[in-house]
Design a protein around this motif. Structure first.
Motif, PDB file in Angstrom:
ATOM      1  N   CYS A 169       0.837  -1.135  -0.012  1.00 41.53           N
ATOM      2  CA  CYS A 169      -0.008  -0.015  -0.047  1.00 41.53           C
ATOM      3  C   CYS A 169       0.941   1.262  -0.101  1.00 41.53           C
ATOM      4  O   CYS A 169       1.241   1.595   0.917  1.00 41.53           O
ATOM      5  CB  CYS A 169      -0.808   0.201   1.054  1.00 41.53           C
TER       6      CYS A 169
ATOM      7  N   ASP B  89       0.142   4.435  -0.976  1.00 42.47           N
ATOM      8  CA  ASP B  89      -0.210   5.709  -0.314  1.00 42.47           C
ATOM      9  C   ASP B  89      -0.074   5.806   1.249  1.00 42.47           C
ATOM     10  O   ASP B  89      -0.478   4.736   2.152  1.00 42.47           O
ATOM     11  CB  ASP B  89      -1.698   6.005  -0.652  1.00 42.47           C
TER      12      ASP B  89
ATOM     13  N   LYS C 136      -7.183   8.395  -1.578  1.00 45.73           N
ATOM     14  CA  LYS C 136      -6.055   7.369  -1.456  1.00 45.73           C
ATOM     15  C   LYS C 136      -6.396   5.943  -1.569  1.00 45.73           C
ATOM     16  O   LYS C 136      -6.153   5.242  -0.490  1.00 45.73           O
ATOM     17  CB  LYS C 136      -5.680   7.967   0.103  1.00 45.73           C
ATOM     18  N   THR C 137      -6.635   5.530  -2.783  1.00 51.83           N
ATOM     19  CA  THR C 137      -7.157   4.106  -2.810  1.00 51.83           C
ATOM     20  C   THR C 137      -6.163   3.262  -2.599  1.00 51.83           C
ATOM     21  O   THR C 137      -6.214   1.795  -2.484  1.00 51.83           O
ATOM     22  CB  THR C 137      -7.756   3.997  -4.298  1.00 51.83           C
ATOM     23  N   GLU C 138      -4.800   3.642  -2.726  1.00 52.06           N
ATOM     24  CA  GLU C 138      -3.876   2.604  -2.528  1.00 52.06           C
ATOM     25  C   GLU C 138      -3.102   2.788  -1.197  1.00 52.06           C
ATOM     26  O   GLU C 138      -1.853   2.218  -0.798  1.00 52.06           O
ATOM     27  CB  GLU C 138      -2.610   2.759  -3.560  1.00 52.06           C
ATOM     28  N   SER C 139      -3.926   3.405   0.012  1.00 51.10           N
ATOM     29  CA  SER C 139      -3.549   3.617   1.258  1.00 51.10           C
ATOM     30  C   SER C 139      -3.542   2.289   2.092  1.00 51.10           C
ATOM     31  O   SER C 139      -4.830   1.459   1.608  1.00 51.10           O
ATOM     32  CB  SER C 139      -4.249   4.692   1.984  1.00 51.10           C
TER      33      SER C 139
ATOM     34  N   LYS D   2      -7.083  -0.046   1.592  1.00 51.50           N
ATOM     35  CA  LYS D   2      -6.860  -1.374   1.241  1.00 51.50           C
ATOM     36  C   LYS D   2      -7.515  -2.407   2.111  1.00 51.50           C
ATOM     37  O   LYS D   2      -7.975  -3.530   1.880  1.00 51.50           O
ATOM     38  CB  LYS D   2      -5.604  -1.817   0.576  1.00 51.50           C
TER      39      LYS D   2
END
Lengths: 307, 307
Positions: A55, A57, A72-75, A79
């Protein structure tokens, strides 16, 4: 990456927690993969010891909750909720941004009943060594009587199944013990709570009895609960700094329970204090594990249907 | 006859207070004359040492405030307010029924400005040895933003003239420091307080900073303030019983200030804790005397007109 002392305190806490897991339990770590791997390597632990979800972000502690969840979809936070929703993990815990954890849990998981507002609960030490639940401690600054009734049902389930208190006593925080005393919110809430047969409602409780084993569950608006825990924290800090030693003072240490569960969402979610150290992170994981193993959320779904 | 230990603690406190009076000051006692005279005789004090106003009626601690004021016209509480209104005395103090004192002060004396709701204030010890004011601590369970602004003006005057704090810092108790955080009440109150030029408003204060010299005046609804002081009292009792010694713990003793002034009525009125002992009664009288001598109510009338 959650909390003021991440990632070191989080990694250290994870390693402590792992030692206490049962064979069928395992930890999944959400964060920047290379950073996690290098921090594990520093501790002499191979990356293969854990499932790691990369992740990249990070959500800052002061960031806007809703904006963070959308963007922040990749945080690790987003996730983690995605994995929880898809049943790839059974519980989710973080010492990150509390507002983002609250918003994320509702947006990603939904709530256990229409119009229900989830609550954030806090463990409150009792002078006899026991533990009570204070609810809500900040998820809902403004509440309606119906919200407080829901908090009571959710928190009573928690006390019964996670803390193993039989027929937990539910008290309403108020500025007088008589049913007719209080503000508009507590006067109506008292009437509503008296009618819920599944609850062991014992009436109003003055805040002077927060720590004296008068009740197992203490219900209030998120504004009042947040003021209460922060006032107690402030006094704890003052007495700690003045060098006082006392078993009760020790029991007020935020580390002992490791975090505040969010109740009313369909999966176990725990938010830890931003200042969490390794011991607090370990206890946060232990608490989340207990919420999974006791099937708390299933019990809550049943209780809230029939109340 | 006010308080759990009346009349003995009250008589003992009066005798302590009398020793500290200046030549132009004197005490007028309201209560059953024969009882007061026999209690004074027990202490070897002649009845002629005080002006005694015979009040055969007694208002019980659990009695309905409004009903008591209307019906118990020969009680010390009602007669005391009558004397205060007629300028036969300059200040009035009692350890009696707080609700009856609040209702009596408004019904008998009125308020310093139309639509103003008086507040009950509490002295809050600070870790640096100072004192802050928490307001309201129970007179108004439900508040509008305008009420909190009035509490701020009244309490700021008190801090300036009675506690002699120059340009007192006024903080709003809230669950976050940023102006946009909080519940509906505090968000609007923050905006209103920012516009009052006569106040030294320093913004929101989290309750963890109640005792740490962040502010001289702390403003909140009567529900929240009452929950705060009773929570602090509860912790004080726990630590006191566990045998802990600390200067800060000593400063939390309710006795040190002797009572809670009612601000917003045109004359000095102080309510003491129901459990008041002789030392608390002495300090209650000393506090009332200071409110008279500093002409607090005149200053308040001016401040509330121009705010």
């Amino acid at each position: 990456m959650g909390g003021d002392f991440a990632p070191d305190a989080v990694i250290a806490g994870i390693l402590l927690a792992q030692k206490e897991l049962l064979p069928h339990q395992s930890l999944v770590l959400f964060g920047p993969q290379s950073l996690i791997e290098s921090k594990l390597a520093e501790k002499g632990v191979p990356a293969s010891a854990f499932e790691i979800i990369d992740c990249p972000d990070t959500i800052e502690m002061a960031a806007s909750p809703v904006k963070s969840i959308m963007e922040k979809t990749e945080s690790s936070l987003v996730k983690g909720f995605d994995y929880l929703k898809e049943d790839k993990i059974q519980g989710f815990a973080s010492a990150g941004n509390t507002g983002a954890m609250l918003v994320g849990s509702v947006l990603k998981l939904g709530v256990v009943r229409e119009n229900l507002r989830p609550c954030l609960i806090s463990h409150v030490p009792q002078v006899n060594g026991g533990t009570a639940i204070l609810s809500d401690v900040g998820a809902n600054a403004d509440c309606k009587p119906e919200n407080l009734v829901d908090f009571a049902i959710l928190s009573s389930c928690y006390a019964e199944f996670v803390l193993e208190i039989k027929n937990p006593r539910v008290g309403l925080i108020n500025i007088g013990e008589e049913p007719e005393k209080g503000n508009a919110l507590t006067i109506t809430t008292n009437q509503l709570l008296s009618k819920i047969e599944s609850l062991n409602f014992i009436g109003n409780i003055e805040s002077r009895h927060t720590f004296t084993n008068h009740s197992d569950v203490l219900i209030c608006s998120g504004f009042v609960g947040n003021v209460m825990i922060k006032l107690a924290e402030g006094l704890y800090e003052i007495f700690l700094r003045s060098g006082i030693k006392s078993p009760f003072l020790d029991s007020m240490n935020y580390e002992s329970h490791g975090g505040s569960p969010i109740l009313g969402v369909p999966k176990p979610v725990v938010v830890a204090h931003g200042i969490s150290n390794d011991n607090a992170i370990k206890n946060m994981i232990g608490l989340t594990t207990r919420m999974v193993e006791t099937q708390l959320c299933t019990k809550i779904k049943e209780a809230i249907q029939y109340a």
